[in-house]
Design a protein around this motif. Structure first.
Motif, PDB file in Angstrom:
ATOM      1  N   UNK A  98     -54.332  34.889  42.137  1.00  0.00           N
ATOM      2  CA  UNK A  98     -54.793  34.692  40.811  1.00  0.00           C
ATOM      3  C   UNK A  98     -54.116  34.961  40.313  1.00  0.00           C
ATOM      4  N   UNK A  99     -53.735  35.883  39.608  1.00  0.00           N
ATOM      5  CA  UNK A  99     -53.577  36.297  38.259  1.00  0.00           C
ATOM      6  C   UNK A  99     -51.557  35.684  38.304  1.00  0.00           C
ATOM      7  N   UNK A 100     -51.242  35.412  38.481  1.00  0.00           N
ATOM      8  CA  UNK A 100     -50.609  34.161  38.419  1.00  0.00           C
ATOM      9  C   UNK A 100     -50.362  33.467  38.155  1.00  0.00           C
ATOM     10  N   UNK A 101     -51.023  31.993  38.732  1.00  0.00           N
ATOM     11  CA  UNK A 101     -51.591  31.267  38.090  1.00  0.00           C
ATOM     12  C   UNK A 101     -52.708  31.182  36.749  1.00  0.00           C
ATOM     13  N   UNK A 134     -46.992  40.093  25.386  1.00  0.00           N
ATOM     14  CA  UNK A 134     -47.883  41.336  25.618  1.00  0.00           C
ATOM     15  C   UNK A 134     -49.142  40.436  26.132  1.00  0.00           C
ATOM     16  N   UNK A 135     -49.540  39.384  24.856  1.00  0.00           N
ATOM     17  CA  UNK A 135     -51.473  39.471  24.919  1.00  0.00           C
ATOM     18  C   UNK A 135     -51.234  38.885  26.363  1.00  0.00           C
ATOM     19  N   UNK A 136     -50.436  38.332  27.068  1.00  0.00           N
ATOM     20  CA  UNK A 136     -50.748  37.321  28.265  1.00  0.00           C
ATOM     21  C   UNK A 136     -50.624  38.509  29.262  1.00  0.00           C
ATOM     22  N   UNK A 137     -49.089  39.394  28.896  1.00  0.00           N
ATOM     23  CA  UNK A 137     -50.076  40.483  30.568  1.00  0.00           C
ATOM     24  C   UNK A 137     -50.671  41.647  30.590  1.00  0.00           C
TER      25      UNK A 137
END
Ligand SMILES: Nc1ncnc2c1ncn2[C@@H]1O[C@H](COP(=O)(O)OP(=O)(O)OP(=O)(O)O)[C@@H](O)[C@H]1O
Length: 586
Positions: A83-86, A121-124
Motif C-alpha cells: 500500500x505505502x509503496x504504491x 523527504x516529504x514523500x518519505x
C-alpha cells in the motif's frame, strides 16, 4: 484531516491492501495475546493444579499461535508495504506530471532544491506514516480495546491501579510531541535549505572554482549544516528531557502491579497465573502509550509534508488549454503580434508590440541586453502569456490552440543551452524520437555539427556529460540547433543560438537553414549584424518597444539605432572605400 481526505483519493485505489492490511494487524494483535493467556493456564492448571496432561495441548497452542502470528505479520507487512509503496509511486508520479505542466514562472519562483525535497523527504514522510504509523496506531488502539476488556473482566481494581500512571505517560508523551513538533518542522525547512545549497553549489561548481569562491561556499554550507545540527540537537535535547520521565512512569506501573498484584496473590484473591497474565498484558498497553508522542510526531510530520506536496499539486498551471482548443497538424507559420504588452511583477517589459511575420519569412530581433528580446519570443510558444494584446498563428489566437499542438509547431534553441547526459544521438532526437539516424545526421549537417561529431570516437553514440559537459560552447549550441532543426517545425526560434560559433560557421549554418526543403518562419535573436542582415524583417527593440523595423538596407538608410550598431561592428571595414560602395550606405 483535510490532507487525509486528499490522500484517501490515492489510497482507495488500493482498498484491498488497505483493509486487508488493517485486518491482519488486528489478527496479529489477537494472536500476540495468546502466549500471555497460555502462561496463566500453565502456571495455574499445570503447575498449581498438577494437570500435567494439559501441558502438551498448551505447548502445541503456543506453537500454533507463534506460527499464525508469523504468517499474519508476513501478510500484514506485505499488504501495508504494498500500500505505502504504491501510494508513494502514484503520488510521485502525480507531482512529477504536474510539474511538467507548470509554467516558467512557477520554476522562477520555486527553488530546485525545495522541489527536490518535495519529491524525496516529504514523500518519505507520507510513506512512513502508512507503512509504520498505520501498523503502530492500529495495534495501539486494538491492544487498548482487547487487553483492556480482558484485564477489566479479570479484576477491575487491579487494572485501575496498574494503569493509574498511564494517563501521565500519555500526557508526557503528548507533551513531548507538541514540544518537538515545531523543532521538527524547522529541521525539515533547514533540510530543504541545505538541499538547495548543495544542489546550487554542484550545478554551479565551475563558477565557484572560476571565481575561487570555494571557501565562501564551504562557509555557507558550514552555516547551513551547523544550523541543521543545532536544530537536530535541540530535538534530541527535548527528547532526552521527556523520555526518562516516560520510562520512569512505565517502571512505576510495574511496581504498582508487583505490590498490589502480589498482595492479591498472597491473599488468594487472584491466582499467580492471572497476575502473570496482568504483567504481560500491562506492557501491551503501556508500550503504545509510550509511543503516542512518536505516533503524533509521525502523523504531524506526514501532515506537514502532505500539505507541502498538495500545495504543489494544487498550484494551478498558469498557462492552460482553452476548452475548445484547436488542434492542427501543421500550421503555415504566419505569426502576428497585435498590441502585445507583457508585465513581470509590476513592470512592463514589452509595450504595444505590433508586427507580422509571413509564413516562411525570417524575422530578426535586435536590441540592447534587457530590451525584451527573449521575453518577446517566449510569448510565441506561450511560455508566458501576454498581459495585454494577442498573438495569432495562421490567423488563430494562440490561446485557442491546444497547448501541446501549439508547442509542436515551434522549435526553440534557447540562449541557455541545455543538453541531457545521454548520447549525442538521443539529444538531437529529443523532440523527434522516431527520427532515423539518417535524419539525425542531416539535421546535424545543417547545424554544422556533423564534422565534430564524426570526429569523436563513438560518433553519434558519444555520451555527453551533464548539461553537455565535454563539449565546447559552440558545439553545444550546434547540437541544440540540430535538435531544433530535426523537428522540422513550421516555426524556428533561435535565441542567440549561434553566438558561440565563429562568423564563418554561422554563415554556413544560415545558408543551410535557407536551403532546407521545408521553409520555416524563423525568429533570430542576435547581436551580430552578419546574423541578421539577410532577414526579411529586422525589429529593433529598446526598453520593450520596437523603435525601428525594416530590412537591412532600409535600416542602414535610416541611420538610426541599427546603423549605429552597424557602424560599431564594421568600423574598420567602413574605412575601406570599396566596401562602403558595396553597401547601401548613402
Ligand atoms: N521571469 C522574469 N521575471 C521578472 N523579470 C524578468 C523575467 N525575465 C526577464 N525579466 C526582465 O525583463 C527584462 C527583459 O529581459 P529579456 O530576457 O527579455 O531581455 P533580452 O533583450 O532578451 O536580454 P539579453 O540580450 O540579455 O538576453 C529584463 O529587465 C529582465 O530583468
Amino acid at each position: 484531516m483535510d490532507i487525509l481526505k486528499k490522500l484517501w483519493i490515492y489510497i482507495r485505489r488500493y482498498k484491498f491492501m488497505f483493509y486487508g492490511g488493517f485486518l491482519f494487524i488486528v489478527l496479529n494483535v489477537l494472536t500476540s495475546m495468546i502466549p500471555g493467556y497460555l502462561n496463566r493456564r500453565v502456571i495455574d492448571d499445570v503447575i498449581r493444579d498438577n494437570k500435567t496432561e494439559l501441558l502438551l495441548g498448551f505447548l502445541l497452542s503456543y506453537m500454533l499461535a507463534a506460527v499464525l502470528r508469523s504468517i499474519f505479520i508476513l501478510i500484514q507487512r506485505y499488504l501495508i508495504e504494498g500500500l505505502s509503496q504504491n501510494l508513494l509511486r502514484d503520488l510521485k508520479q502525480s507531482v512529477y506530471d504536474h510539474l511538467q505542466k507548470m509554467s516558467f514562472n512557477f520554476f522562477n519562483q520555486n527553488r530546485t532544491g525545495e522541489l527536490m525535497s518535495r519529491m524525496t523527504g516529504d514523500m518519505e514522510a507520507i510513506r512512513v506514516l502508512f507503512a509504520e504509523g498505520m501498523i503502530q496506531f492500529t495495534r495501539a488502539i486494538f491492544y487498548l480495546i482487547f487487553v483492556g476488556i480482558v484485564l477489566i473482566r479479570e479484576d477491575v481494581q487491579l487494572t485501575l491501579i496498574s494503569l493509574a500512571v498511564s494517563p501521565l505517560i500519555a500526557f508526557f508523551a503528548y507533551r513531548l510531541s507538541t514540544r518537538i513538533r515545531p523543532i521538527f518542522s524547522k529541521i525539515r525547512d533547514q533540510y530543504s535549505d541545505l538541499n538547495s545549497t548543495v544542489q546550487e553549489n554542484i550545478s554551479g561548481i565551475r563558477i565557484v572554482k572560476a571565481f575561487h569562491q570555494q571557501c565562501y561556499e564551504m562557509e555557507k554550507f558550514d552555516e547551513e549544516n551547523n544550523e541543521y545540527f543545532i536544530r537536530n540537537y535541540k530535538a534530541a535535547k527535548t527528547w532526552s528531557k521527556y523520555f526518562p520521565i516516560i520510562e520512569f512512569l512505565g517502571g512505576v506501573s510495574t511496581v504498582l502491579l508487583l505490590y498490589f498484584g502480589g498482595r492479591l496473590v498472597i491473599s488468594k484473591e487472584i491466582t499467580l497465573g492471572v497476575w502473570m497474565q496482568f504483567n504481560s498484558y500491562l506492557w501491551m498497553i503501556i508500550m503504545p502509550m509510550r509511543m503516542i508522542g512518536h505516533l503524533v510526531n509521525m502523523f504531524n510530520r506526514a501532515v506537514a509534508s502532505g500539505e507541502r506536496i498538495f500545495k504543489v499539486l494544487e498550484t494551478e498551471a498558469e498557462i492552460t488549454n482553452n476548452e475548445k482548443a484547436v488542434t492542427l497538424d501543421r500550421v503555415k507559420g504566419e505569426v502576428e503580434f497585435r498590441r502585445v504588452s507583457l508585465k513581470y511583477d509590476d513592470q512592463y517589459i514589452l509595450k504595444e508590440i505590433d508586427f507580422q511575420a509571413k509564413a516562411g519569412s525570417t524575422v530578426a530581433i535586435m536590441g540592447a541586453t534587457g530590451s525584451g528580446k527573449t521575453s518577446l519570443i517566449n510569448l510565441i510558444a506561450r511560455y508566458y502569456d501576454t498581459t495585454k494584446g494577442e498573438i495569432y498563428l495562421d490567423g488563430i489566437n494562440i490561446k485557442d490552440f491546444d497547448l501541446k499542438c501549439l508547442r509542436k509547431q515551434i522549435s526553440v534553441v534557447m540562449q541557455d543551452v541545455f543538453l541531457f547526459s545521454e548520447t549525442i544521438k538521443s539529444n538531437i532526437a529529443y523532440g523527434s524520437p522516431e527520427a532515423t539516424l539518417e535524419q539525425i545526421k542531416k539535421a546535424a549537417d545543417i547545424a554544422d555539427a556533423s564534422k565534430f561529431i564524426e570526429e569523436m570516437d563513438d560518433k553519434y553514440e558519444t555520451v555527453i556529460g551533464e548539461r553537455g559537459m565535454g563539449l565546447s560552447g559552440g558545439q553545444k549550441q550546434r547540437v541544440s540547433l540540430a535538435r531544433a532543426i530535426l523537428e522540422r517545425s513550421p516555426i524556428l526560434i533561435l535565441d542567440d543560438a549561434t553566438s558561440a560559433v565563429d562568423m564563418e560557421t554561422e554563415h554556413k549554418i544560415q545558408q543551410a537553414l535557407e536551403s532546407m526543403e521545408h521553409k520555416s518562419t524563423i525568429f533570430i535573436i542576435a547581436h551580430r549584424i552578419s546574423s541578421v542582415r539577410n532577414a526579411d524583417q529586422i525589429l529593433i527593440l529598446k526598453d520593450g518597444q520596437i523603435i525601428e523595423r525594416g530590412r537591412h538596407e532600409d535600416l542602414i538608410k535610416k541611420k538610426g539605432e541599427y546603423f549605429k550598431m552597424f557602424k560599431e561592428q564594421y568600423k574598420e571595414l567602413l574605412e575601406d572605400k570599396h566596401f562602403k560602395e558595396k553597401l547601401v550606405v548613402s
